[in-house]
Design a protein around this motif. Structure first.
Motif, PDB file in Angstrom:
ATOM      1  N   TRP A  34       0.826  -1.204   0.000  1.00  0.00           N
ATOM      2  CA  TRP A  34       0.000   0.000   0.000  1.00  0.00           C
ATOM      3  C   TRP A  34       0.863   1.258   0.000  1.00  0.00           C
ATOM      4  O   TRP A  34       2.040   1.240   0.397  1.00  0.00           O
ATOM      5  N   ILE A  35       0.217   2.331  -0.442  1.00  0.00           N
ATOM      6  CA  ILE A  35       0.828   3.658  -0.384  1.00  0.00           C
ATOM      7  C   ILE A  35      -0.218   4.605   0.183  1.00  0.00           C
ATOM      8  O   ILE A  35      -1.385   4.584  -0.229  1.00  0.00           O
ATOM      9  N   LEU A  36       0.200   5.388   1.158  1.00  0.00           N
ATOM     10  CA  LEU A  36      -0.673   6.382   1.810  1.00  0.00           C
ATOM     11  C   LEU A  36      -0.125   7.761   1.462  1.00  0.00           C
ATOM     12  O   LEU A  36       1.044   8.058   1.735  1.00  0.00           O
ATOM     13  N   PHE A  37      -0.983   8.574   0.840  1.00  0.00           N
ATOM     14  CA  PHE A  37      -0.512   9.881   0.409  1.00  0.00           C
ATOM     15  C   PHE A  37      -1.558  10.954   0.684  1.00  0.00           C
ATOM     16  O   PHE A  37      -2.742  10.665   0.882  1.00  0.00           O
ATOM     17  N   GLY A  38      -1.086  12.176   0.703  1.00  0.00           N
ATOM     18  CA  GLY A  38      -1.953  13.329   0.948  1.00  0.00           C
ATOM     19  C   GLY A  38      -1.077  14.566   1.024  1.00  0.00           C
ATOM     20  O   GLY A  38       0.155  14.461   1.086  1.00  0.00           O
ATOM     21  N   PRO A  39      -1.706  15.743   1.041  1.00  0.00           N
ATOM     22  CA  PRO A  39      -0.931  16.990   0.999  1.00  0.00           C
ATOM     23  C   PRO A  39       0.042  17.139   2.164  1.00  0.00           C
ATOM     24  O   PRO A  39       1.096  17.771   2.015  1.00  0.00           O
ATOM     25  N   ALA A  40      -0.297  16.545   3.319  1.00  0.00           N
ATOM     26  CA  ALA A  40       0.576  16.706   4.491  1.00  0.00           C
ATOM     27  C   ALA A  40       1.465  15.483   4.725  1.00  0.00           C
ATOM     28  O   ALA A  40       2.139  15.399   5.756  1.00  0.00           O
ATOM     29  N   ILE A  41       1.450  14.537   3.795  1.00  0.00           N
ATOM     30  CA  ILE A  41       2.245  13.307   3.978  1.00  0.00           C
ATOM     31  C   ILE A  41       3.344  13.294   2.924  1.00  0.00           C
ATOM     32  O   ILE A  41       3.121  12.904   1.770  1.00  0.00           O
ATOM     33  N   SER A  42       4.498  13.748   3.313  1.00  0.00           N
ATOM     34  CA  SER A  42       5.595  13.855   2.362  1.00  0.00           C
ATOM     35  C   SER A  42       6.893  13.368   3.007  1.00  0.00           C
ATOM     36  O   SER A  42       7.309  13.922   4.022  1.00  0.00           O
ATOM     37  N   PRO A  43       7.495  12.313   2.444  1.00  0.00           N
ATOM     38  CA  PRO A  43       7.040  11.564   1.285  1.00  0.00           C
ATOM     39  C   PRO A  43       5.880  10.639   1.657  1.00  0.00           C
ATOM     40  O   PRO A  43       5.625  10.415   2.854  1.00  0.00           O
ATOM     41  N   PRO A  44       5.181  10.066   0.668  1.00  0.00           N
ATOM     42  CA  PRO A  44       4.107   9.108   0.965  1.00  0.00           C
ATOM     43  C   PRO A  44       4.625   7.926   1.783  1.00  0.00           C
ATOM     44  O   PRO A  44       5.800   7.566   1.690  1.00  0.00           O
ATOM     45  N   LEU A  45       3.731   7.363   2.609  1.00  0.00           N
ATOM     46  CA  LEU A  45       4.093   6.184   3.400  1.00  0.00           C
ATOM     47  C   LEU A  45       3.771   4.926   2.596  1.00  0.00           C
ATOM     48  O   LEU A  45       2.782   4.895   1.861  1.00  0.00           O
ATOM     49  N   ARG A  46       4.606   3.910   2.774  1.00  0.00           N
ATOM     50  CA  ARG A  46       4.390   2.630   2.086  1.00  0.00           C
ATOM     51  C   ARG A  46       4.467   1.503   3.092  1.00  0.00           C
ATOM     52  O   ARG A  46       5.156   1.630   4.117  1.00  0.00           O
ATOM     53  N   GLY A  47       3.778   0.409   2.803  1.00  0.00           N
ATOM     54  CA  GLY A  47       3.832  -0.733   3.695  1.00  0.00           C
ATOM     55  C   GLY A  47       3.191  -1.953   3.072  1.00  0.00           C
ATOM     56  O   GLY A  47       2.796  -1.942   1.899  1.00  0.00           O
ATOM     57  N   VAL A  48       3.098  -2.988   3.879  1.00  0.00           N
ATOM     58  CA  VAL A  48       2.507  -4.263   3.447  1.00  0.00           C
ATOM     59  C   VAL A  48       1.367  -4.597   4.399  1.00  0.00           C
ATOM     60  O   VAL A  48       1.510  -4.447   5.622  1.00  0.00           O
ATOM     61  N   ASP A  49       0.249  -4.991   3.845  1.00  0.00           N
ATOM     62  CA  ASP A  49      -0.866  -5.516   4.639  1.00  0.00           C
ATOM     63  C   ASP A  49      -1.201  -6.904   4.131  1.00  0.00           C
ATOM     64  O   ASP A  49      -1.344  -7.110   2.912  1.00  0.00           O
ATOM     65  N   VAL A  50      -1.359  -7.837   5.053  1.00  0.00           N
ATOM     66  CA  VAL A  50      -1.787  -9.191   4.702  1.00  0.00           C
ATOM     67  C   VAL A  50      -3.158  -9.414   5.330  1.00  0.00           C
ATOM     68  O   VAL A  50      -3.303  -9.337   6.564  1.00  0.00           O
ATOM     69  N   PHE A  51      -4.140  -9.635   4.471  1.00  0.00           N
ATOM     70  CA  PHE A  51      -5.520  -9.837   4.914  1.00  0.00           C
ATOM     71  C   PHE A  51      -5.849 -11.330   4.880  1.00  0.00           C
ATOM     72  O   PHE A  51      -5.473 -12.031   3.925  1.00  0.00           O
ATOM     73  N   GLN A  52      -6.578 -11.768   5.898  1.00  0.00           N
ATOM     74  CA  GLN A  52      -7.092 -13.137   5.923  1.00  0.00           C
ATOM     75  C   GLN A  52      -8.602 -13.076   5.828  1.00  0.00           C
ATOM     76  O   GLN A  52      -9.231 -12.301   6.563  1.00  0.00           O
ATOM     77  N   GLN A  53      -9.155 -13.920   4.943  1.00  0.00           N
ATOM     78  CA  GLN A  53     -10.619 -13.927   4.837  1.00  0.00           C
ATOM     79  C   GLN A  53     -11.223 -14.532   6.096  1.00  0.00           C
ATOM     80  O   GLN A  53     -10.719 -15.528   6.636  1.00  0.00           O
ATOM     81  N   GLN A  54     -12.289 -13.934   6.571  1.00  0.00           N
ATOM     82  CA  GLN A  54     -13.010 -14.367   7.761  1.00  0.00           C
ATOM     83  C   GLN A  54     -14.361 -14.949   7.321  1.00  0.00           C
ATOM     84  O   GLN A  54     -14.914 -14.483   6.312  1.00  0.00           O
ATOM     85  N   PRO A  55     -14.993 -15.799   8.059  1.00  0.00           N
ATOM     86  CA  PRO A  55     -14.544 -16.317   9.334  1.00  0.00           C
ATOM     87  C   PRO A  55     -13.544 -17.450   9.140  1.00  0.00           C
ATOM     88  O   PRO A  55     -13.634 -18.249   8.287  1.00  0.00           O
TER      89      PRO A  55
END
Ligand code: BTN
Length: 136
Positions: free
Chosen positions: A115-136
């Motif tokens: 993922w990348i998180l960006f916006g006018p006050a986020i410089s530089p943009p934040l990046r990361g990894v998310d791992v989702f597990q399907q529920q239930p």
């Protein structure tokens, strides 16, 4: 006979195409930060597209889910195992003036995304990894 064969091919093609969509719609997912993703069909339903809501429970971020803060809207696309989705962090109650884009793959009941998180006050943009597990 020819008509029957054509009908069979069309039916088989449609079935294979539907089967190839790896993201079940609707479905419910939880990531390693405790955030929740609820996936719904678009209105009207559109192959390859989905809507949903996101409840952010990730520590260290704004726009947290709470009883007084409604979920944030999700829009996404699925093509085979490849998925992309987006949240604009403004639900009409809290506006964090930011957007997150996730891009990844669905394998079985696991969705691994970058993922990348960006916006006018986020410089530089934040990046990361998310791992989702399907529920239930
Ligand atoms: C913000 O802090 O500006 C808005 C909330 C961002 C939440 C991020 S999106 C990527 C990561 N995964 C989550 O489930 N939450 C954080």
């Amino acid at each position: 006979m020819a008509r029957f064969i054509v009908a069979l091919l069309v039916f088989t093609g449609a079935s294979v195409s539907a089967f190839a969509q790896s993201l079940p719609v609707p479905s419910y997912w939880l990531n390693q930060r405790g955030s929740e993703l609820k996936v719904y069909p678009t209105t009207p339903p559109s192959p390859g597209s989905f809507d949903g809501v996101y409840l952010n429970h990730a520590a260290g971020f704004k726009c947290q889910a709470s009883p007084t803060n409604p979920p944030y809207h999700v829009t996404g696309r699925i093509h085979g195992t490849h998925v992309t989705f987006k949240v604009i962090w403004n639900n009409g109650v809290e506006d964090c003036k930011s957007t997150t884009l996730w891009r990844g793959r669905v394998i079985g009941r696991t969705m691994t995304t970058h993922w990348i998180l960006f916006g006018p006050a986020i410089s530089p943009p934040l990046r990361g990894v998310d791992v989702f597990q399907q529920q239930p």
